[in-house]
Design an enzyme around this catalytic site. Structure first.
Site, short mmCIF file in Angstrom:
data_model
loop_
_atom_site.label_atom_id
_atom_site.label_comp_id
_atom_site.label_asym_id
_atom_site.label_seq_id
_atom_site.Cartn_x
_atom_site.Cartn_y
_atom_site.Cartn_z
N GLY A 156 14.29 -24.70 -1.37
CA GLY A 156 13.86 -23.11 -0.88
C GLY A 156 14.59 -21.59 -1.32
O GLY A 156 13.53 -20.95 -0.69
N ILE A 194 17.55 -16.12 0.69
CA ILE A 194 15.86 -15.71 0.40
C ILE A 194 14.61 -15.45 1.57
O ILE A 194 13.47 -14.77 1.11
CB ILE A 194 15.53 -16.13 -0.62
CG1 ILE A 194 16.54 -16.24 -2.21
CG2 ILE A 194 14.14 -15.97 -0.94
CD1 ILE A 194 16.25 -15.06 -3.10
N LYS A 229 38.65 -26.03 -10.46
CA LYS A 229 37.64 -24.99 -10.29
C LYS A 229 37.95 -23.90 -11.10
O LYS A 229 37.28 -22.72 -10.60
CB LYS A 229 36.70 -25.65 -9.28
CG LYS A 229 36.53 -27.65 -9.77
CD LYS A 229 35.31 -27.80 -8.67
CE LYS A 229 35.84 -29.12 -8.68
NZ LYS A 229 34.81 -30.13 -7.60
N HIS A 280 28.85 -26.30 -4.49
CA HIS A 280 29.85 -26.91 -5.44
C HIS A 280 29.48 -27.40 -7.08
O HIS A 280 30.10 -27.57 -8.22
CB HIS A 280 29.48 -28.16 -5.29
CG HIS A 280 30.11 -29.70 -5.91
ND1 HIS A 280 30.15 -30.34 -7.01
CD2 HIS A 280 31.24 -29.70 -5.56
CE1 HIS A 280 30.69 -31.21 -7.32
NE2 HIS A 280 32.08 -31.00 -6.73
N SER A 318 19.30 -20.93 0.45
CA SER A 318 18.02 -20.58 0.63
C SER A 318 17.47 -19.46 2.27
O SER A 318 17.04 -18.68 1.75
CB SER A 318 16.96 -22.42 1.28
OG SER A 318 16.71 -22.51 2.35
N GLU A 367 10.73 -19.98 -1.60
CA GLU A 367 9.94 -18.77 -0.70
C GLU A 367 10.29 -17.20 -1.36
O GLU A 367 9.51 -16.36 -0.81
CB GLU A 367 11.61 -18.45 0.35
CG GLU A 367 12.05 -20.19 1.27
CD GLU A 367 10.57 -20.18 2.40
OE1 GLU A 367 10.09 -18.99 2.80
OE2 GLU A 367 10.63 -20.95 2.79
#
Length: 336
Positions: free
Chosen positions: A130, A105, A326, A285, A102, A134
């Site tokens: 957020g 942003i 991953k 993640h 966040s 935001e």
């Protein structure tokens, strides 16, 4: 005599001969400003500057590989067959996942992220609560530059919130509440009368439509049909407003199960995937785990200040993600 010669052990230690390094190994050389101020050339020189500048240069190369593959034509029956999600995604040679925390942003990086959404340069976005609110709050009121050392007690008494060295008047959140509450009322009405099953991504899509402001990241995500996922959407001011709304007009439901299926499908049915993850925590993640469902992303760039010694996922190097499946074993991921 020994007085006439340096000790042989010291001579051998200091003047130890070197083996030859490979001819194609990059040589360290920075930018020469005698060539003028050429920003493209300055950034290109980062690759041979060393330290984190070279990591930055490698990250640029990795993202360019994502872009090149993304532009490759894909056969209609090849990749991106995401029928489950109820969508028909554009056929892409590489699906790019962008994640960010966040604070980006809250800061001026927001305008760069908005540019990416406006020009359809990314395909899936994951951020925190957020990172959503935001953006909308900035459409309603300004954020200001302060200082990291401003005393919290003084700021609290004045109704000013601090994000690092940024200042956000609490009135901004009051304006956000005034804007959001009627939308929550309408969402609840549609849930009850039309059977709409709201998810965080559907809510963000709707808010992007409602803000109707070209400065907003999520306005452009709405316009360009870029899905935005935020599984912890209640962890911020949005959650505060949903909490207050639940007393005034109870019953609104957000379904995170539908969203995890939708996000994972974006990875599973892609021909190739690339991850650009700015920051750590949930966004890092959540994108990485979605790519586990396809046995790993083909390309990955992590940008964060986390360290691996505490065992956190935030600080984990890309090679740890390879161990989980991953990131693909043959990938060349970069952490800056």
């Amino acid at each position: 005599t020994m007085a006439d010669h340096a000790p042989s052990v010291a001579m051998e230690a200091v003047l130890k001969p070197s083996c030859d390094l490979p001819e194609d190994m990059p040589k360290i050389r920075g930018y020469d400003f005698n060539q003028g101020v050429d920003l493209q050339a300055v950034l290109k020189s980062y690759l041979t500057t060393g330290f984190q500048a070279s990591r930055f240069g490698l990250a640029v190369q990795e993202i360019n590989h994502m872009i090149e593959k993304r532009l490759e034509p894909v056969e209609a029956d090849e990749g991106n067959e995401c029928k489950e999600s109820g969508e028909s995604p554009r056929k892409l040679g590489c699906t790019i996942f962008l994640g960010y925390t966040s604070n980006l942003i809250s800061s001026g990086v927001r305008e760069s992220i908005r540019y990416l959404a406006e020009h359809k340069m990314v395909d899936v976005i994951v951020t925190t609560a957020g990172g959503i609110e935001e953006d909308f709050i900035k459409c309603l009121a300004d954020t200001y530059l302060g200082d990291f050392s401003l005393p919290g007690k003084d700021l609290r008494q004045r109704g000013i919130n601090r994000i690092g060295n940024l200042l956000v008047p609490n009135d901004n959140y009051c304006k956000f509440e005034d804007w959001l509450m009627p939308i929550l009322d309408q969402m609840l009405l549609e849930q009850n009368t039309e059977g709409t099953r709201w998810t965080p991504s559907k809510m963000i899509h709707r808010l992007g439509k409602e803000i109707n402001n070209t400065e907003s990241v999520y306005y452009w995500a709405y316009k360009n049909n870029i899905p935005v996922f935020s599984p912890a959407l209640t962890d911020g001011s949005l959650g505060d407003m949903i909490y207050f709304h639940s007393f005034k007009n109870p019953g609104l439901v957000l379904d995170i199960v539908e969203d995890i299926r939708r996000l994972n499908s974006q990875a599973v049915f892609a021909k190739r995937t690339g991850m650009i993850i700015l920051g750590g925590g949930l966004v890092k993640h959540h994108i990485s785990n979605a790519n586990l469902m396809r046995n790993g992303a083909d390309y990955a760039v992590f940008v964060n200040t986390g360290q691996e010694f505490d065992g956190s996922d935030s600080g984990a190097r890309p090679d740890e993600a390879v161990s989980w499946g991953k990131i693909r074993m043959d990938a060349k991921p970069v952490k800056v």
